[in-house]
Design an enzyme around this catalytic site. Structure first.
Site, PDB file in Angstrom:
ATOM      1  N   SER A   1       5.508  54.003  85.560  1.00  0.00           N
ATOM      2  CA  SER A   1       5.791  53.397  84.239  1.00  0.00           C
ATOM      3  C   SER A   1       5.089  54.222  83.177  1.00  0.00           C
ATOM      4  O   SER A   1       4.151  54.965  83.476  1.00  0.00           O
ATOM      5  CB  SER A   1       5.218  51.977  84.197  1.00  0.00           C
ATOM      6  OG  SER A   1       3.784  52.058  84.119  1.00  0.00           O
ATOM      7  N   ASP A   2       5.520  54.085  81.949  1.00  0.00           N
ATOM      8  CA  ASP A   2       4.715  54.650  80.874  1.00  0.00           C
ATOM      9  C   ASP A   2       3.508  53.727  80.689  1.00  0.00           C
ATOM     10  O   ASP A   2       3.431  52.637  81.261  1.00  0.00           O
ATOM     11  CB  ASP A   2       5.545  54.790  79.586  1.00  0.00           C
ATOM     12  CG  ASP A   2       4.949  55.837  78.652  1.00  0.00           C
ATOM     13  OD1 ASP A   2       5.694  56.390  77.824  1.00  0.00           O
ATOM     14  OD2 ASP A   2       3.737  56.133  78.765  1.00  0.00           O
ATOM     15  N   TRP A   3       2.572  54.188  79.896  1.00  0.00           N
ATOM     16  CA  TRP A   3       1.285  53.494  79.745  1.00  0.00           C
ATOM     17  C   TRP A   3       1.480  52.022  79.341  1.00  0.00           C
ATOM     18  O   TRP A   3       2.042  51.752  78.283  1.00  0.00           O
ATOM     19  CB  TRP A   3       0.466  54.216  78.675  1.00  0.00           C
ATOM     20  CG  TRP A   3      -0.951  53.816  78.614  1.00  0.00           C
ATOM     21  CD1 TRP A   3      -1.442  52.595  78.222  1.00  0.00           C
ATOM     22  CD2 TRP A   3      -2.102  54.609  78.916  1.00  0.00           C
ATOM     23  NE1 TRP A   3      -2.794  52.587  78.262  1.00  0.00           N
ATOM     24  CE2 TRP A   3      -3.244  53.802  78.689  1.00  0.00           C
ATOM     25  CE3 TRP A   3      -2.302  55.904  79.364  1.00  0.00           C
ATOM     26  CZ2 TRP A   3      -4.550  54.274  78.897  1.00  0.00           C
ATOM     27  CZ3 TRP A   3      -3.579  56.375  79.567  1.00  0.00           C
ATOM     28  CH2 TRP A   3      -4.685  55.557  79.335  1.00  0.00           C
TER      29      TRP A   3
END
Ligand code: GLC
Length: 731
Positions: A292-294
């Site tokens: 996932s992105d942050w």
């Protein structure tokens, strides 16, 4: 049961007969470097506890986080079983210490994979990706990526969070700087080059790193050019525009992808089973994993599809995100979700297998520690040479009235503007471990070649202070020619860096208009991370040179172009609108019902500088397009040729772009679609025939809203510059 388990473990262990000794060394298959990776993965997963499996699906930041947009607590106690860490230091020492802890203190000795945002270089910083695309030189970009991989891997980074391949058409969105512009094919071909440069032929090589295609998918369609927001994307546009570079990257073997922050027409990208599993895993057969992105996992709460962090963990995991970046949602809730049978052990094992597969391919089990760097490999001469060449080839000569450029060495030069002595901002956003001390300023580059140079800042990057105008006018009056070095700060583009206007700040424009009154020739030099709307000042400049954010090469390539040592060859990878209000405006828009009507009443409807615009000091004359046949059957190829002559006495490099157009199709297609670009040196006075082999199935087909490629018979147009030739495709 226990006996069976024991038995299966014994069977799964391989027994080495060490011929030189009587002892028999017995180790598990997963530790056997000669065993097939899939066997090693299966063996290791079969030995892991649920807790160990879940721990592999988490990534946390290690050390100082240099991305101000992502706040997080620095984890004090690193679990030895953690799957991945984002590594912010610039040497492998600490990384190896942490790895050693993982290898020694964890029961099964599974190595950590260390990742980092290397977008356009690690220490040797290349031009921003948007600029690199203006070089139309995928071979050089592959070399630059290979150098970045070598610097990264030998500094403790096994995995880089790039290439970013979000097809972008809205310059207000700061992240337009990070990708390869507005065209799907351009992003696809530079994506492929970057993945190949990063990963090489063997991920376990000490000069290779795992790539990460991002941001999957459609992030750049962010409404109004804001960041992290809603994106309205039909399945048709998803397939014929935003997915194209990602498909190319997966086909090039990209090890990982990163899910994006945006909401895709009601289903966030980070809880989107269709894109993350149906397309990526089932159709494209991707074998690696998605991170996932942050905090994108818990952000599903903000996006209104999850009520709690546990819901968010469930939605993200069951959609097809294997690793959770930074939020710890997976660490906190996957065990419960498995106990509640909301997630099956099979799903968990598949996710863990994907992560382990990449770790095995990287060779981390055999070589978990970075071989400490030979410092001569960082910022090496070969790497700097590539940086200089790529910056040179990325420069776009937008305007050159009366051939004012190149200039003679004897000229009295006024260097004015906030970019003249700047170094930091020439590195661009996401500049990893680049250092402004490694950058050559525009001032230093000019004074290394020209003897009579006078400088005045004139103004700041923005604000209302015009107190420097007077000094600038005095310096300008003493010169033969005025170079105005204007542009953007690096933090004005990149993440969380949207701007409501893509014009230069008013104070910069006002200085240009003021200096224009002096009546001396003005050359505008631009360093920026997005397309700019220049209509207010364009007429005041005799020449305009776009140098983008060139990285450590800084002003050197620019001066080589200004002096004529280098003939500029860059061409725009993104449209420069006449004004912000034209956005979105891009070359491959869909066809209008009335192309001759419906235009703006108050401003021009054409862009200031279109996609693929770029001038040269040479004069190129295009001859007539020729096709090998005017009628072909499905399955037959066709050759397109066009002679291009260099009518000047200056050798030059020209990139020819070949587009197709399909006037009638069951799905309304864009006005035209780029299908080839080819770059060649054309010696002064000579002619080069550019030749393109068209395979209708690959080059004339289209994609429907289910991702199905189709090819219809009928008329097709081949377009080069202002020429069009028609062919007929029959069954
Ligand atoms: C950021 C960015 C992403 C980056 C990641 C790690 O939020 O969106 O591009 O790779 O976090 O820094």
């Amino acid at each position: 049961m226990k006996a069976l388990l024991t038995l299966s473990l014994i069977i799964n262990s391989v027994i080495f007969y060490n011929l030189s000794a009587t002892t028999v060394v017995k180790c598990h298959i997963y530790k056997d470097p000669n065993a097939p990776i899939e066997k090693r993965v299966r063996d290791l997963v079969s030995r892991m506890t649920i807790e160990e499996k879940i721990s592999q699906l988490n990534q946390r930041p290690l050390g100082f986080n240099n991305n101000a947009n992502n706040v997080s607590d620095v984890i004090q106690k690193i679990p030895a079983t953690i799957g991945s860490l984002i590594y912010f230091d610039d040497n492998a020492t600490y990384r190896n210490e942490v790895q050693q802890k993982a290898m020694k203190e964890s029961r099964l000795g599974i190595p950590i994979i260390f990742g980092y945002d290397v977008i356009h270089g690690y220490k040797t910083i290349y031009p921003i990706s948007l600029a690199q695309a203006c070089s139309w030189d995928t071979t050089l970009v592959q070399k630059a990526s290979a150098m970045a991989a070598m610097e990264s891997r030998r500094s403790g980074i096994d995995w880089v969070f790039s290439p970013m391949v979000d097809v972008a058409r809205d310059g207000r969105w700061g992240r337009v700087a990070e990708g390869y512009g507005e065209d799907p094919l351009t992003n696809a071909l530079f994506c492929e080059a970057t993945v190949k440069g990063y990963q090489g032929s063997d991920l376990s090589n000490k000069n290779s790193v795992a790539a990460c295609l991002k941001h999957y998918v459609g992030y750049s369609a962010s409404e109004a050019g804001m960041d992290y927001v809603f994106t309205e994307i039909s399945n048709q546009t998803l397939w014929d525009t935003y997915l194209i570079p990602f498909k190319a990257g997966v086909q090039a073997g990209a090890a990982t992808l990163m899910s994006s922050f945006n909401n895709i027409s009601g289903t966030p990208a980070s809880s989107n089973y269709y894109t993350l599993t149906d397309i990526l895993k089932k159709q494209w057969k991707h074998e690696g994993f998605v991170i996932s992105d942050w905090d994108a996992v818990p952000q599903l709460i903000n996006q209104g599809v999850a009520g709690t962090r546990k819901d968010a963990a469930y939605l993200a995991f069951r959609s097809g995100i294997e690793m959770d970046m930074a939020s710890n949602c997976y660490q906190d809730y996957l065990a419960e979700l498995i106990a509640e049978k909301k997630i099956s052990m099979k799903q968990l094992d598949d996710a863990v297998s994907r992560v382990l597969r990449i770790k095995f391919r990287l060779g981390l089990f055999e070589q978990p520690y970075t071989q400490v760097l030979d410092s001569s490999l960082i910022l090496s001469q070969p790497s700097k040479k590539i940086a200089e060449q790529l910056a040179e080839e990325s420069i776009v000569l937008l305007k050159n009235n009366k051939k004012i450029l190149p200039i003679a060495d004897s000229m009295k030069i006024a260097l004015i503007g906030p970019m003249v002595k700047d170094k930091k901002n020439l590195l661009g956003s996401w500049n990893a471990h680049g250092n402004e001390s490694d950058v050559t300023s525009i001032y230093d580059a000019f004074t290394s070649l020209y003897k009579d140079v006078n400088y005045a800042a004139g103004c700041g990057f923005d604000g209302i202070d015009k107190s420097g105008f007077q000094e600038a006018i005095i310096v300008a009056k003493r010169s033969d020619i005025i170079f105005l070095c204007m542009g953007e700060k690096s933090e004005w583009s990149g993440e969380n860096a949207s701007r409501s206007s893509i014009s230069l700040p008013t104070v910069q424009e006002d200085l240009i208009l003021e200096l224009h009154k002096i009546g001396k020739p003005i050359v505008l030099i631009l360093s920026n991370g997005r397309p700019l709307a220049l209509s207010r000042i364009e007429n005041s400049c005799d020449a305009i040179v776009e140098i983008w954010q060139p990285g450590i090469a800084g002003g050197n390539p620019l001066v080589r172009v200004i002096s004529g040592k280098v003939n500029p060859s860059g061409k725009l990878s993104i449209t420069f609108p006449f004004s912000t209000s034209q956005i979105p405006i891009y070359y491959n828009q869909r066809k209008s019902a009335r192309p001759y009507q419906g235009k703006y009443q108050d401003i021009p409807s054409e862009p200031l500088y279109p996609f693929a615009h770029g001038l040269s000091y040479s004069e190129f004359s295009y001859g007539a397009i020729k096709v090998s046949k005017n009628e072909i059957k499905q399955g037959e190829n066709i050759t397109v040729k066009i002679p291009v002559s260099n009518m000047s006495n200056i050798d030059g490099i020209e990139t020819v772009h070949l587009y197709i157009s399909d006037p009638v199709c069951s799905i309304s297609r864009p006005i035209k679609e780029l299908k080839f670009f080819k770059k060649e040196l054309i010696v002064a006075g000579k002619t080069v025939v550019f030749k393109f082999e068209i395979n209708p199935q690959k080059d004339l087909s289209f994609t429907d809203s289910n991702g199905k490629t189709f090819l219809e018979s009928g008329k097709y147009l081949f377009i080069i510059k202002d020429q069009t030739v028609e062919i007929e495709l029959t069954n």
